[in-house]
Write an enzyme that holds these catalytic residues in place. Sequence first.
Site, mmCIF file in Angstrom:
data_model
loop_
_atom_site.group_PDB
_atom_site.id
_atom_site.type_symbol
_atom_site.label_atom_id
_atom_site.label_comp_id
_atom_site.label_asym_id
_atom_site.label_seq_id
_atom_site.Cartn_x
_atom_site.Cartn_y
_atom_site.Cartn_z
ATOM 1 N N ASP A 318 0.842 -1.213 0.000
ATOM 2 C CA ASP A 318 0.000 0.000 0.000
ATOM 3 C C ASP A 318 0.874 1.259 0.000
ATOM 4 O O ASP A 318 2.107 1.176 0.119
ATOM 5 C CB ASP A 318 -0.888 -0.041 1.254
ATOM 6 C CG ASP A 318 -1.987 1.011 1.215
ATOM 7 O OD1 ASP A 318 -2.292 1.540 0.135
ATOM 8 O OD2 ASP A 318 -2.538 1.312 2.300
ATOM 9 N N GLU A 321 2.525 5.390 -3.853
ATOM 10 C CA GLU A 321 2.550 6.391 -4.948
ATOM 11 C C GLU A 321 3.861 7.155 -4.961
ATOM 12 O O GLU A 321 4.248 7.595 -6.055
ATOM 13 C CB GLU A 321 1.356 7.340 -4.789
ATOM 14 C CG GLU A 321 0.011 6.661 -4.953
ATOM 15 C CD GLU A 321 -0.347 5.711 -3.809
ATOM 16 O OE1 GLU A 321 0.089 5.965 -2.673
ATOM 17 O OE2 GLU A 321 -1.041 4.719 -4.063
ATOM 18 N N ASP A 430 -9.142 3.661 -2.370
ATOM 19 C CA ASP A 430 -10.116 4.039 -1.338
ATOM 20 C C ASP A 430 -11.392 4.625 -1.932
ATOM 21 O O ASP A 430 -11.565 5.845 -2.005
ATOM 22 C CB ASP A 430 -9.468 5.051 -0.383
ATOM 23 C CG ASP A 430 -8.279 4.450 0.353
ATOM 24 O OD1 ASP A 430 -8.138 3.210 0.337
ATOM 25 O OD2 ASP A 430 -7.498 5.219 0.936
HETATM 26 C C1 GLC Z 1 -4.991 3.171 2.765
HETATM 27 C C2 GLC Z 1 -5.418 1.963 1.950
HETATM 28 C C3 GLC Z 1 -6.503 1.224 2.681
HETATM 29 C C4 GLC Z 1 -6.003 0.821 4.067
HETATM 30 C C5 GLC Z 1 -5.541 2.056 4.839
HETATM 31 C C6 GLC Z 1 -4.892 1.705 6.162
HETATM 32 O O1 GLC Z 1 -6.010 4.086 2.839
HETATM 33 O O2 GLC Z 1 -5.820 2.328 0.663
HETATM 34 O O3 GLC Z 1 -6.921 0.101 1.948
HETATM 35 O O4 GLC Z 1 -7.006 0.173 4.777
HETATM 36 O O5 GLC Z 1 -4.603 2.776 4.067
HETATM 37 O O6 GLC Z 1 -3.784 0.916 5.972
#
Ligand code: GLC
Length: 724
Positions: A318, A321, A430
């Site tokens: 995650d 970017e 998200d």
């Molecule tokens: C980001 C991710 C999401 C995750 C959150 C906490 O927003 O896109 O999927 O739950 O971080 O890690």
Amino acid sequence: MLKANLLNFTTLYRFGTPFETDAVTLDKKSLNFTETEQLPFFSFEKNDTIFTLKFQLNEEDRIYGLGQTLGGLNKRGKRYKLYATDDPLHTPEKESLYGSHPFLIVNNKFGLFIDYPSEIIFDIGFTKHDIMEITIPSNNFDLYIFNSQNNIEIIKEYLKLTGTPYIPPKWAFGYQQCRWSYPDAKTIKEVAENFRKKEIPCDAIYMDIDYMKDFKVFTIDENKFPDFDKFVKEMKEKGFKLVPIVDPGVKIEKGYDVYEEGKEKGYFCKDKDGKDFVATVWPGFTHFPDFLNPEVRKWWGRKYKLFTDLGIYSFWNDMNEPSIFFVPDALKKYLKEINEMLNKEIGLEFFGIKDGINALSNKREYYSEFYHNTPYGKFSNEELHNLYGYYMAKATVEGFNELIPDKRYLLLSRSSYAGHHRIATIWMGDNMSWWEHMLVNIRMLLSLNMAGFFYTGADIGGFGSNASPELVIRWMQLGVFSPLYRNHSALGTRHQEPWAFDENIENIMKKIIEFRYALIPYLYSEFFNSIEELTPFISPLFLHYNDDETSFEIEDQFMVGKSLMAAPIIQPNAKGRFVYLPENKWLYWKLSDFKERNVEVLTPGTHYIKAGLNEIPVFIKENSLIVLNEEKLNYVDEKATEEIIVIGFVTDKAEFVYFEDDGESFAFKEGKYAKIKITVIKNKNGYDFEVEKDESEKFETSLKRIKFEIYNENNEKVVFTLSL
Ligand code: GLC
């Protein structure tokens, strides 16, 4: 500029000296380049820093592609800025999301792919209704033009160029439960037990950031997860895969091994003075590993050993970017400015303050402030910005190649670049628990499939904001047809697990998930068939009905494989919907319990079909077959499939290729799989059934029986069982 022909109908136009992104797998060194001044289809202008391509749009021109973007399925009428950004509010006016897939098709004319790793702006009839203007802030890039009028052929050619799509393990077609967060082992165990107790099938539970000690990557909080090894083992015994999140930001903390090693070896991205660049993410102040450096990738990839040693082969990378909450100096400066206002009377200035704090996140200028040490020299992140997520995934996969070379893995990433689809996949980021985002989910699923991301999906039920039970049910129904079937929700929002509402809702959700599991033999076979043919697994109607004008306008129905069409309900309070049925007749299955065949033959055209909250409209194309497994399963690999039910709508002849392998290794590449070709031919009195097994290469199918339920145009059913 230079020009070279490659593949069947592709021409590469090379401008300047492009950065070698890794998007294209074909060997470009052996290409025969010649000088040219001309580009087909486009006029262009350039100065020292900007290159602009212009295409004159006719009223009829339709543009498809661009992978992970907002806007319609037809991309006309909007401006897209391909610059990887962590924007958690996907409202219609937004121009950037998490990834960059600069591949598009101008319907019935040609296709195009721009291999350039930083921002590209596609203004597709937004500023000027009849102009598509593409702006690249550089004179160094590769432009591929696919000179074919056949959309499918263009997609195939793009995939020949950038690589065959990634294949996850079979269990990844099962249902997956996520939440930010199930904060500790105890909670995860409870969730797991609930699934098993209630006999709701489920294959995976995700571990969001709270499993880490102070959000430090590659650590486990021992207070929340005492005896992690035992916990993983217990989960495995119950048939659950765990999917830990991995974030790139490494916390700056003395004594923390990942930080110490990275610092000592110089593995972090540097600022302009050569110091490790500091950005703030979940753990506080962090450094970013420089994944563009092969040595760093090697180091990082091996870190997954912490999990692979325990048998965890599934991850979500995650924040790559990379997302930056703020950099310390920018926050300080901002707080100082506010402080200066303390004793002032402010009015309008308030709005500046209000927006100012948000504007600190992911500020464009941060990305010019840190650098990558690549095999081709030093570049700022700004110059290669869209590659960070891909190279993080590459680091992960290079690690897997060493640690678990024989295992198929599930790897989701949030950010990605063109070509990412061959080593891993993405989820859609998200979204919100909004009805509008179900349509966004479908459009993106189709556009991503066209860009090679065959296995992908959105957060089912919506990530941000609170979901109503009705919305979650309708989204779970849509999710049945989404390759990645993961329900996820954000911290502080209403829970969305199947039992989160009331008993009635839970029963409906259970039936939906059971249908998904019954459909897995179809999904899995068609997934492999799509890979073999290099054609999208989930596809818009127009890819199948190129002569049907109306099919080009349909963006809320889609084909799943070749036999099945989904037309999900995505409108609140709807008790049904209009469905457009192209060309042939269709067998409409009004499905609330997959064991009941509530079917009817429908003619081409538009129909209003009813669908109560517990009903899923399913359409089987004329002269095609689907296959189901009716056996009760708690998880995909619980039992081998011994019997499949072939449901078909056959007025002439239908064929289906059933695919089976071990579901977890790459042995299929060495021929260890079974393909069973099932053919149903209509004759004067009924049907002929043919089954042809291709298991020549050391893999024996577990199938023992095939049951046929074949419908004709009068909705009459013929039943037949065949033992293998
Ligand atoms: C980001 C991710 C999401 C995750 C959150 C906490 O927003 O896109 O999927 O739950 O971080 O890690």
